[in-house]
Design a protein around this motif. Structure first.
Motif, PDB file in Angstrom:
ATOM      1  N   TYR A 190       0.970  -1.163   0.127  1.00  0.00           N
ATOM      2  CA  TYR A 190      -0.118  -0.134  -0.014  1.00  0.00           C
ATOM      3  C   TYR A 190       1.005   1.320  -0.054  1.00  0.00           C
ATOM      4  CZ  TYR A 190      -4.226  -3.068   1.447  1.00  0.00           C
ATOM      5  OH  TYR A 190      -4.841  -3.786   1.408  1.00  0.00           O
ATOM      6  N   ALA A 191       0.431   2.163  -0.766  1.00  0.00           N
ATOM      7  CA  ALA A 191       0.990   3.392  -0.804  1.00  0.00           C
ATOM      8  C   ALA A 191      -0.030   4.379  -0.165  1.00  0.00           C
ATOM      9  CB  ALA A 191       1.580   3.947  -2.067  1.00  0.00           C
ATOM     10  N   TYR A 192      -0.038   4.410   1.343  1.00  0.00           N
ATOM     11  CA  TYR A 192      -1.200   5.120   1.979  1.00  0.00           C
ATOM     12  C   TYR A 192      -1.206   6.713   1.466  1.00  0.00           C
ATOM     13  CZ  TYR A 192      -1.604   1.026   4.994  1.00  0.00           C
ATOM     14  OH  TYR A 192      -1.918  -0.212   5.170  1.00  0.00           O
ATOM     15  N   SER A 193      -0.144   7.394   1.339  1.00  0.00           N
ATOM     16  CA  SER A 193       0.067   8.982   1.034  1.00  0.00           C
ATOM     17  C   SER A 193      -0.461   9.024  -0.285  1.00  0.00           C
ATOM     18  CB  SER A 193       1.579   9.321   0.859  1.00  0.00           C
ATOM     19  OG  SER A 193       2.170   8.628  -0.116  1.00  0.00           O
ATOM     20  N   ASP A 194      -0.729   7.911  -1.308  1.00  0.00           N
ATOM     21  CA  ASP A 194      -1.180   8.222  -2.748  1.00  0.00           C
ATOM     22  C   ASP A 194      -2.691   7.372  -2.642  1.00  0.00           C
ATOM     23  OD1 ASP A 194       0.921   9.789  -3.648  1.00  0.00           O
ATOM     24  OD2 ASP A 194       1.991   7.793  -4.070  1.00  0.00           O
ATOM     25  N   SER A 195      -3.050   6.808  -1.650  1.00  0.00           N
ATOM     26  CA  SER A 195      -4.469   6.042  -1.654  1.00  0.00           C
ATOM     27  C   SER A 195      -4.330   5.015  -2.724  1.00  0.00           C
ATOM     28  CB  SER A 195      -5.514   6.903  -1.832  1.00  0.00           C
ATOM     29  OG  SER A 195      -5.509   7.790  -0.779  1.00  0.00           O
ATOM     30  N   THR A 196      -3.204   4.347  -2.900  1.00  0.00           N
ATOM     31  CA  THR A 196      -3.075   3.415  -3.859  1.00  0.00           C
ATOM     32  C   THR A 196      -2.495   2.052  -3.306  1.00  0.00           C
ATOM     33  OG1 THR A 196      -2.259   5.108  -5.376  1.00  0.00           O
ATOM     34  CG2 THR A 196      -1.543   2.889  -5.968  1.00  0.00           C
ATOM     35  N   TRP A 237      -9.797   4.994  -3.637  1.00  0.00           N
ATOM     36  CA  TRP A 237      -8.402   4.437  -3.875  1.00  0.00           C
ATOM     37  C   TRP A 237      -8.365   3.531  -5.307  1.00  0.00           C
ATOM     38  CZ3 TRP A 237      -4.418   2.345   0.124  1.00  0.00           C
ATOM     39  CH2 TRP A 237      -4.570   3.226   1.189  1.00  0.00           C
ATOM     40  N   GLU A 238      -6.741   3.747  -5.684  1.00  0.00           N
ATOM     41  CA  GLU A 238      -6.512   3.285  -7.065  1.00  0.00           C
ATOM     42  C   GLU A 238      -5.807   1.918  -6.847  1.00  0.00           C
ATOM     43  OE1 GLU A 238      -3.972   4.593 -10.790  1.00  0.00           O
ATOM     44  OE2 GLU A 238      -4.230   5.852  -9.415  1.00  0.00           O
TER      45      GLU A 238
END
Length: 117
Positions: free
Chosen positions: A22-28, A59-60
């Motif tokens: 997960y890339a939480y800062s990018d909601s990815t 999210w993406e």
């Protein structure tokens, strides 16, 4: 010997073929090929769970292009398997030592001792 990593999803016993991070800062959420080492903040997924992954609204999901490949067994795994089969087939193995049966006919760590008067 390297063990085959299993899917991180509860109750799933399938071998892992993908890694979810997960890339939480990018909601990815990123689903890619199986990482070479298990990381504490990533999740190993089988092919079915990797393809069906859904994320929260907003999210993406970034997915690996192409098919996921199962990891090849290492030489260590194949050697260990061959040795286990060879050992199981040996006929010259000594018989396991057995304890004498106790007064009750059961074998165990407790013994009945005659009482003192």
């Amino acid at each position: 010997m390297r063990n085959v990593r299993k899917c991180s999803r509860t109750g799933c016993l399938e071998p892992a073929v993908a890694t979810l991070t997960y890339a939480y800062s990018d909601s990815t959420a990123v689903v890619g090929p199986l990482a070479t080492a298990s990381e504490p903040h990533s999740y190993d997924l089988c092919e079915a769970h990797a393809l069906r992954l859904t994320v929260p609204k907003g999210w993406e999901v970034v997915r690996h292009e192409g098919a996921f490949a199962a990891p090849d067994p290492s030489a260590d795994e194949l050697t260990a398997l061959a040795e286990a089969v060879r050992e199981a087939g040996r006929s010259d193995k000594p018989a396991p030592a057995t304890e004498p049966d106790g007064p009750s006919g059961r074998r165990g760590h407790l013994r009945v001792l005659p009482g003192r008067a």
